[in-house]
Design an enzyme around this catalytic site. Structure first.
Site, PDB file in Angstrom:
ATOM      1  N   VAL A 181       0.867  -1.173   0.000  1.00 14.11           N
ATOM      2  CA  VAL A 181       0.000   0.000   0.000  1.00 14.11           C
ATOM      3  C   VAL A 181       0.907   1.228   0.000  1.00 14.11           C
ATOM      4  O   VAL A 181       1.590   1.513   0.973  1.00 14.11           O
ATOM      5  CB  VAL A 181      -0.920   0.027   1.237  1.00 14.11           C
ATOM      6  CG1 VAL A 181      -1.820   1.256   1.196  1.00 14.11           C
ATOM      7  CG2 VAL A 181      -1.759  -1.234   1.307  1.00 14.11           C
ATOM      8  N   ASP A 182       0.929   1.927  -1.121  1.00 11.23           N
ATOM      9  CA  ASP A 182       1.859   3.027  -1.324  1.00 11.23           C
ATOM     10  C   ASP A 182       1.122   4.360  -1.230  1.00 11.23           C
ATOM     11  O   ASP A 182       0.340   4.710  -2.118  1.00 11.23           O
ATOM     12  CB  ASP A 182       2.532   2.878  -2.689  1.00 11.23           C
ATOM     13  CG  ASP A 182       3.564   3.951  -2.954  1.00 11.23           C
ATOM     14  OD1 ASP A 182       3.926   4.670  -2.007  1.00 11.23           O
ATOM     15  OD2 ASP A 182       4.003   4.090  -4.111  1.00 11.23           O
ATOM     16  N   THR A 183       1.381   5.107  -0.154  1.00  8.35           N
ATOM     17  CA  THR A 183       0.716   6.399   0.011  1.00  8.35           C
ATOM     18  C   THR A 183       1.151   7.403  -1.054  1.00  8.35           C
ATOM     19  O   THR A 183       0.491   8.418  -1.258  1.00  8.35           O
ATOM     20  CB  THR A 183       1.023   6.986   1.400  1.00  8.35           C
ATOM     21  OG1 THR A 183       2.453   7.056   1.581  1.00  8.35           O
ATOM     22  CG2 THR A 183       0.444   6.102   2.491  1.00  8.35           C
ATOM     23  N   GLY A 184       2.265   7.097  -1.735  1.00  6.62           N
ATOM     24  CA  GLY A 184       2.724   7.982  -2.803  1.00  6.62           C
ATOM     25  C   GLY A 184       2.085   7.683  -4.142  1.00  6.62           C
ATOM     26  O   GLY A 184       2.296   8.407  -5.118  1.00  6.62           O
TER      27      GLY A 184
END
Length: 293
Positions: free
Chosen positions: A173-176
């Site tokens: 899960v990549d917040t970017g």
């Protein structure tokens, strides 16, 4: 004074360097050196000049720390400033703990003046080097623990279905990752080409095998004759060193996120294909948009 200044210059430089690593804010060595020199000058003057007790108070030291962070990292937002400042204190405590451990075992003497501890070491250089080695080990361990726990927390299994084929892989899960398909506004999952190539048609595979995923003319020609024409998407993106990138994307039948009772099926999503490795140890092979979790 010159010896004291040089010692503190080295230590302050390393503290600010470690702060940069912890806070993930990249700055030049020159800016770190300037911040270190300001701190070293302050300490040298505070210890050796009389009548400077007011500058040894907690408020004065807090203001000094804030000034060093502002000059070295120039954070634009208050939240970013406080984050870097907190990492600065964490780094300082790590260095102080390592130094005092060796002072204790070495039974060194010293004195306290204006709130600053100054220590006499018989083998000053040896103790300094050993302290730095200990700090390096501690910092490395802490970074590995933080990174591993962060990855474990945000790693999720996913299944991607294309027609009669299903690909299972681990995703981070990549917040970017805030990519969306510009036409439908669907969130985008970024997947490694090698992880998904078996479900792609041969003509689409050829684009990535020949590293022509940035050749728009070739992509348009191949896609227009492909059975996946209706699935095809072009997703613009920006990244470090690349202002106008294009990601080839396809609409899957559906994806399944999570495991056991926490499974979640999603149809309104686009899979963007990346022709690079996303994780060094293949701990994950896809980047999830946080909106999908």
């Amino acid at each position: 004074m010159d010896v004291l200044f040089l010692e503190n210059l080295v230590i302050n430089f390393l503290i600010l360097y470690v702060t940069s690593i912890f806070s993930k804010v990249r700055v030049s060595s020159l800016r770190i050196a300037v911040g270190a020199a300001i701190g070293a000058s302050y300490v040298a003057v505070l210890i050796l000049l009389p009548g400077m007790k007011v500058y040894g108070t907690i408020i004065a030291k807090l203001l000094l720390s804030a000034g060093i962070i502002a000059i070295t990292f120039t954070p634009e937002k208050l939240k970013s400033f406080l984050k870097v400042l907190a990492m600065f204190y964490v780094s300082s405590f790590i260095f102080a703990g390592a130094a005092f451990a060796f002072i204790y075992f070495n039974q060194s003497g010293g004195f306290v003046r204006n709130g600053i501890v100054y220590v006499f070491w018989r083998y000053k250089l040896t103790v300094l080097v050993l302290s730095l080695m200990m700090v390096g080990i501690v910092v490395k361990i802490l970074i590995e623990i933080i990174q591993s726990r962060t990855k474990e927390k945000y790693l999720m299994p996913i299944k991607i279905s294309f027609e009669d084929n299903v690909i299972e892989l681990a995703a981070l899960v990549d917040t970017g990752n805030s990519l969306h398909d510009p036409l439908t506004n669907m969130p985008v999952i970024i997947v490694e080409y090698l992880a998904i190539k078996d479900v792609l048609p041969a003509d689409i595979q050829d684009i990535f095998k020949e590293s022509k995923e940035n050749d728009l003319d070739n992509i348009s020609r191949v896609i227009s004759n492909s059975k996946w024409f209706s699935r095809f998407r072009l997703i613009p993106f920006m990244s470090i060193g690349k202002d106008n990138g294009i990601l080839i994307g396809f609409k899957p039948d559906y994806i399944e996120i999570g495991k056991d009772d926490e499974k979640k099926g999603v149809k309104d999503v686009v899979v963007g294909i990346c022709n690079k490795t996303l994780s060094r140890n293949e701990g994950y092979r896809a980047l999830l948009n946080p909106e999908l979790v």
